[in-house]
Design a protein around this motif. Structure first.
Motif, short mmCIF file in Angstrom:
data_model
loop_
_atom_site.label_atom_id
_atom_site.label_comp_id
_atom_site.label_asym_id
_atom_site.label_seq_id
_atom_site.Cartn_x
_atom_site.Cartn_y
_atom_site.Cartn_z
N LYS A 105 34.59 42.55 35.48
CA LYS A 105 34.96 43.91 35.12
C LYS A 105 36.35 43.99 34.52
N GLN B 288 36.41 44.20 30.72
CA GLN B 288 35.71 45.27 30.02
C GLN B 288 36.63 46.16 29.21
N LYS C 23 31.03 39.22 39.53
CA LYS C 23 30.83 40.56 38.95
C LYS C 23 32.13 41.36 38.96
N GLN C 24 32.89 41.25 40.04
CA GLN C 24 34.13 42.00 40.11
C GLN C 24 35.16 41.48 39.11
#
Length: 469
Positions: free
Chosen positions: A458, A461, A454-455
């Protein structure tokens, strides 16, 4: 008909619709007011805009292959806007310019359609809008922040649809949520770019194909461009090379990263598509980072694509980008997930396109530091069908040294942000890509992704969604 086969279904179809093709090659030294290097959307729109502003200009376009054989003739053909990037635009360029760019990109959809109608370009444009969806639980609500911001400025063209309407209009029960905008469409990009070539020539633009630039002597004015058969002296030069720019101009090599978008297209099955509710030309794009996108064609084919697969080491435009997709298993899995009822419909072909993704997810335009007579534009980040129309306005305004909204725009101030040098860039891209794949695979299965995945996800993005048009 010339015998060269191109991996892009769109471009091959466009060539087959033309009469005997006899491209002209430059064989005699020449001088010109403006030389445009690159015969895709950006180069041709720039030539056309220049001719519309100053018909007396002598404009020459050179293309190393055939006009449109690069990214312009092999993208997904989705005519999308910058409205979903409003928050990024505001952060980069300020609120007023962000509002202007959203409005300009929405107007460009209709401007392109009107231009084609006025000039007899039959490019299968269908202004049936676009549907942005959530294709798993984790994507629900992803559009809420940008829609709230658009609402605040009274520029929100998006409508929220019920789950039932989304599934009915998208042809797939995978979609759980959706927002529709009518300010969008689809186009056969190969037909569009070849049509632009014909219109540009009718306006008096001279175009030479199979004429690559082998060297540019940019320390002098006029600038001297060398090709295999002749030399060009030009008062102004436009570099409209997009994905090919970094390998030729070292000062821009860290400004983009080249990544593939991979597509498949089925054989015609209009009745089967109609049964699913796929009866018009809107595009459907899901909410993942490396998006799935699909649309139908007028003859009843289904095209499905996925961005963010192959990352090029050193931004080399390798043979991968001219071959059938090496990610057919990924495309096939997505096709089966979205359309289990279409499994018996044969896939006609697959292909690969190169996208020049900038650090911000926005294109950028500028002048070479050692010669301001040379201007460039690139970094469309997989969203260039509509935006290249705007690119033509910006570059033509820069060539003519106009003082207007386009030359004053933050888009015209060169790259904002850069990627690290190799091998860090490629290793980092692989690390992030694989983390995104694991994260989105877990989310598709309604599982919780790993914290590290998840990190790392990012980090992607800021560059926005991947290739669609």
């Amino acid at each position: 008909m010339q015998s060269t086969q191109y991996s892009s279904f769109w471009f091959q179809e466009a060539l087959e619709s033309e009469p005997e093709i006899q491209p002209r090659q430059l064989e005699t030294d020449t001088t010109t007011d403006v030389c445009i290097v690159g015969g895709g959307f950006t180069g041709l729109w720039t030539a056309i805009q220049l001719k519309m502003k100053q018909p007396s200009l002598d404009i020459l376009v050179i293309e190393k292959d055939l006009c449109g054989s690069g990214a312009s003739g092999r993208n997904g053909g989705c005519m999308l806007t910058w409205s979903t990037k409003y928050l990024s635009l505001k952060k980069l360029y300020g609120e007023a310019e962000a509002i202007r760019l959203v409005k300009a990109s929405e107007a460009a959809v209709y401007d392109i359609a009107a231009f084609c109608h006025a000039h007899g370009i039959e490019a299968q444009i269908r202004l049936d809008g676009t549907l942005y969806t959530a294709s798993n639980q984790a994507q629900l609500g992803a559009m809420a922040p940008v829609l709230a911001a658009l609402d605040k400025q009274s520029i929100n063209a998006w409508q929220s649809w019920t789950k039932e309407k989304v599934q009915s209009e998208s042809g797939s029960e995978v979609h759980l949520e959706g927002h529709f905008s009518s300010a969008a469409g689809t186009v056969q990009p190969g037909l569009l770019v070849r049509g632009l070539k014909r219109v540009a020539e009718k306006m008096g633009v001279t175009i030479f194909e199979h004429t690559p630039m082998t060297a540019i002597h940019r320390q002098h004015t006029p600038v001297r461009i060398v090709t295999p058969g002749a030399t060009i002296q030009a008062g102004k030069v436009v570099l409209a090379l997009n994905a090919w720019t970094p390998s030729l101009f070292p000062e821009l090599k860290h400004s983009v990263v080249l990544v593939s978008s991979d597509m498949l297209i089925t054989e015609p099955a209009p009745e089967r598509l109609s049964t699913l509710g796929l009866s018009d030309g809107k595009s459907v794009i899901d909410g993942r980072t490396f998006v799935h996108y699909y649309r139908t064609t007028p003859d009843g084919r289904l095209m499905l694509g996925k961005g963010g697969n192959y990352f090029s080491f050193g931004n080399k435009v390798s043979a991968v980008f001219d071959q059938p997709s090496r990610y057919q298993s990924i495309l096939g899995a997505a096709f089966r997930r979205f359309f289990p009822a279409l499994q018996s419909v044969p896939v006609a072909t697959t292909w690969t396109g190169a996208s020049d993704r900038s650090a911000t997810g926005m294109p950028f335009f500028g002048r070479l530091a050692d010669n301001p007579s040379v201007v460039y534009g690139l970094g469309y980040s997989g969203n260039g069908v509509v935006q290249s129309w705007i690119g033509g306005h910006i570059l033509s305004s820069m060539v003519l040294e106009e003082d207007n909204d386009w030359t004053r725009s933050g888009l015209a101030s060169g790259p904002r942000g850069s990627f690290p040098p190799e091998p860090i860039r490629w290793l980092g891209a692989m690390l992030v890509r694989n983390a995104i794949r694991r994260k989105e695979s877990a989310e598709d299965g309604n599982k919780t992704p790993g914290w590290l995945d998840k990190q790392l996800s990012k980090l992607a993005q800021s560059a926005g969604k991947s290739d669609k048009g």
